[in-house]
Design a protein around this motif. Structure first.
Motif, mmCIF file in Angstrom:
data_model
loop_
_atom_site.group_PDB
_atom_site.id
_atom_site.type_symbol
_atom_site.label_atom_id
_atom_site.label_comp_id
_atom_site.label_asym_id
_atom_site.label_seq_id
_atom_site.Cartn_x
_atom_site.Cartn_y
_atom_site.Cartn_z
ATOM 1 N N GLU A 1 19.389 5.370 14.148
ATOM 2 C CA GLU A 1 18.173 5.674 13.393
ATOM 3 C C GLU A 1 17.308 4.427 13.183
ATOM 4 O OE1 GLU A 1 17.058 8.636 12.696
ATOM 5 O OE2 GLU A 1 18.842 9.669 13.439
ATOM 6 N N LEU A 2 17.938 3.293 12.961
ATOM 7 C CA LEU A 2 17.180 2.045 12.789
ATOM 8 C C LEU A 2 16.498 1.629 14.091
ATOM 9 C CD1 LEU A 2 19.770 0.142 10.589
ATOM 10 C CD2 LEU A 2 17.450 0.777 9.870
ATOM 11 N N THR A 3 17.156 1.849 15.210
ATOM 12 C CA THR A 3 16.559 1.530 16.510
ATOM 13 C C THR A 3 15.328 2.392 16.747
ATOM 14 O OG1 THR A 3 18.707 0.873 17.401
ATOM 15 C CG2 THR A 3 17.003 1.418 18.998
ATOM 16 N N LYS A 4 15.436 3.690 16.418
ATOM 17 C CA LYS A 4 14.275 4.587 16.538
ATOM 18 C C LYS A 4 13.151 4.128 15.615
ATOM 19 C CE LYS A 4 15.430 8.847 15.832
ATOM 20 N NZ LYS A 4 16.142 10.142 15.622
ATOM 21 N N ALA A 5 13.505 3.730 14.396
ATOM 22 C CA ALA A 5 12.495 3.288 13.430
ATOM 23 C C ALA A 5 11.807 2.014 13.905
ATOM 24 C CB ALA A 5 13.139 3.065 12.065
ATOM 25 N N GLN A 6 12.571 1.121 14.499
ATOM 26 C CA GLN A 6 11.982 -0.120 15.012
ATOM 27 C C GLN A 6 10.987 0.188 16.130
ATOM 28 O OE1 GLN A 6 14.436 -2.929 17.340
ATOM 29 N NE2 GLN A 6 13.867 -4.471 15.826
ATOM 30 N N LYS A 7 11.382 1.080 17.026
ATOM 31 C CA LYS A 7 10.486 1.458 18.131
ATOM 32 C C LYS A 7 9.226 2.146 17.626
ATOM 33 C CE LYS A 7 14.044 1.745 21.662
ATOM 34 N NZ LYS A 7 14.935 2.595 22.464
ATOM 35 N N ALA A 8 9.357 2.863 16.502
ATOM 36 C CA ALA A 8 8.207 3.566 15.925
ATOM 37 C C ALA A 8 7.356 2.649 15.053
ATOM 38 C CB ALA A 8 8.690 4.755 15.099
ATOM 39 N N GLY A 9 7.759 1.388 14.904
ATOM 40 C CA GLY A 9 7.002 0.431 14.106
ATOM 41 C C GLY A 9 7.200 0.579 12.609
ATOM 42 N N GLN A 10 8.254 1.271 12.194
ATOM 43 C CA GLN A 10 8.509 1.466 10.761
ATOM 44 C C GLN A 10 9.203 0.273 10.114
ATOM 45 O OE1 GLN A 10 10.826 5.010 10.327
ATOM 46 N NE2 GLN A 10 9.156 6.373 10.856
ATOM 47 N N LEU A 11 9.877 -0.543 10.905
ATOM 48 C CA LEU A 11 10.620 -1.675 10.349
ATOM 49 C C LEU A 11 9.817 -2.954 10.491
ATOM 50 C CD1 LEU A 11 14.272 -1.118 11.645
ATOM 51 C CD2 LEU A 11 13.258 -0.397 9.488
ATOM 52 N N THR B 1 12.413 6.430 8.280
ATOM 53 C CA THR B 1 13.852 6.171 8.259
ATOM 54 C C THR B 1 14.302 5.489 6.973
ATOM 55 O OG1 THR B 1 13.906 6.046 10.660
ATOM 56 C CG2 THR B 1 15.715 4.988 9.500
ATOM 57 N N VAL B 2 13.504 4.575 6.468
ATOM 58 C CA VAL B 2 13.883 3.854 5.248
ATOM 59 C C VAL B 2 13.959 4.815 4.063
ATOM 60 C CG1 VAL B 2 13.286 1.967 3.667
ATOM 61 C CG2 VAL B 2 12.950 1.677 6.126
ATOM 62 N N ASP B 3 13.054 5.796 4.030
ATOM 63 C CA ASP B 3 13.111 6.808 2.961
ATOM 64 C C ASP B 3 14.403 7.622 3.056
ATOM 65 O OD1 ASP B 3 10.650 5.986 1.990
ATOM 66 O OD2 ASP B 3 9.534 7.514 3.116
ATOM 67 N N ALA B 4 14.820 7.931 4.268
ATOM 68 C CA ALA B 4 16.075 8.669 4.455
ATOM 69 C C ALA B 4 17.258 7.825 3.993
ATOM 70 C CB ALA B 4 16.242 9.051 5.921
ATOM 71 N N ILE B 5 17.256 6.561 4.350
ATOM 72 C CA ILE B 5 18.348 5.662 3.944
ATOM 73 C C ILE B 5 18.382 5.544 2.420
ATOM 74 C CG2 ILE B 5 19.120 3.249 3.996
ATOM 75 C CD1 ILE B 5 18.120 3.218 6.955
ATOM 76 N N ARG B 6 17.219 5.460 1.818
ATOM 77 C CA ARG B 6 17.147 5.400 0.351
ATOM 78 C C ARG B 6 17.780 6.653 -0.260
ATOM 79 N NH1 ARG B 6 12.474 3.823 -0.142
ATOM 80 N NH2 ARG B 6 12.906 1.762 -0.950
ATOM 81 N N GLU B 7 17.441 7.812 0.267
ATOM 82 C CA GLU B 7 18.011 9.051 -0.266
ATOM 83 C C GLU B 7 19.539 9.066 -0.118
ATOM 84 O OE1 GLU B 7 18.183 13.832 0.610
ATOM 85 O OE2 GLU B 7 16.269 12.821 0.982
ATOM 86 N N ILE B 8 20.019 8.635 1.033
ATOM 87 C CA ILE B 8 21.469 8.611 1.273
ATOM 88 C C ILE B 8 22.169 7.730 0.241
ATOM 89 C CG2 ILE B 8 23.231 7.763 2.888
ATOM 90 C CD1 ILE B 8 21.262 8.800 5.155
ATOM 91 N N PHE B 9 21.605 6.560 -0.034
ATOM 92 C CA PHE B 9 22.240 5.636 -0.984
ATOM 93 C C PHE B 9 22.052 6.073 -2.431
ATOM 94 C CE2 PHE B 9 22.595 2.878 2.676
ATOM 95 C CZ PHE B 9 23.811 2.258 2.438
ATOM 96 N N LEU B 10 20.918 6.653 -2.744
ATOM 97 C CA LEU B 10 20.716 7.115 -4.118
ATOM 98 C C LEU B 10 21.626 8.299 -4.436
ATOM 99 C CD1 LEU B 10 16.867 6.713 -4.658
ATOM 100 C CD2 LEU B 10 18.735 5.326 -5.585
#
Length: 195
Positions: free
Chosen positions: A139-149, A81-90
């Motif tokens: 998306e952040l909630t899903k990422a947290q549940k997946a242990g990405q955050l 998810t963080v990679d997706a957020i990075r792409e959105i902001f870049l």
């Protein structure tokens, strides 16, 4: 008796109207500006879209649907998810068209213009920005549940922060070049996600 077929591409017309509203704002965009950009006569404009206000609301809805769909596509193509957020902001720092660098954010521009002046249009703009926050939160909630955050900040607050960052970056891109914006994006994401 069936209605007359429209002799224009509605999607293209909405995209052209969006450009006018994006660059000039709602108030400053004249009917003539819109007719010229959309390559329509007054009768076709009013028959297809109604008055300027109705057209604007249709344009805003069309723009918002495309925007959220594009964001969802970015999230879908990244496993992180963080990679997706990075792409959105870049993408804000490095837009597809150079003119986009100085236009700011369609939502933010309209919200700034309508706040305190037109409560109904202000509400439309506010709701569309909050839709972005909701998508970030999901998306952040899903990422947290997946242990990405690794951040201890709750997804609801992180989503608000990302929306705030979105608003700020879109204003700052009128001040800074692409490389400086990229550094600001990376700094903010590092602070958000401890990366």
């Amino acid at each position: 008796m069936s209605g007359r077929n429209r002799l224009f591409d509605e999607e293209k017309a909405l995209a052209q109207a969006a450009e006018v509203f994006w660059i000039k704002g709602y108030e400053a965009a004249s009917t003539e500006d819109l007719l010229t950009a959309m390559d329509l006569n007054k009768g076709s404009l009013y028959n297809a879209f109604g008055n300027k206000r109705e057209l604007f609301i249709k344009v805003f809805d069309w723009f918002a649907q495309r925007f959220i769909r594009n964001m969802k596509e970015v999230f879908a193509k990244h496993s992180n998810t963080v990679d997706a957020i990075r792409e959105i902001f870049l993408h804000v720092a490095y837009p597809d068209k150079p003119i986009d660098h100085t236009k700011g954010c369609f939502y933010v521009n309209i919200l700034g213009e309508t706040t305190g002046m037109d409560p109904d249009l202000e509400k439309v703009a506010r709701e569309k920005l909050l839709d972005m926050e909701k998508l970030f939160h999901k998306e952040l909630t899903k990422a947290q549940k997946a242990g990405q955050l690794t951040s201890t900040i709750q997804p609801s607050l992180l989503a608000k922060h990302l929306l705030n960052l979105w608003n700020g970056i879109n204003i700052s891109r009128r001040l800074y070049n692409e490389k400086e914006l990229e550094k600001l994006v990376e700094l903010n994401l590092q602070l958000c996600f401890d990366r």
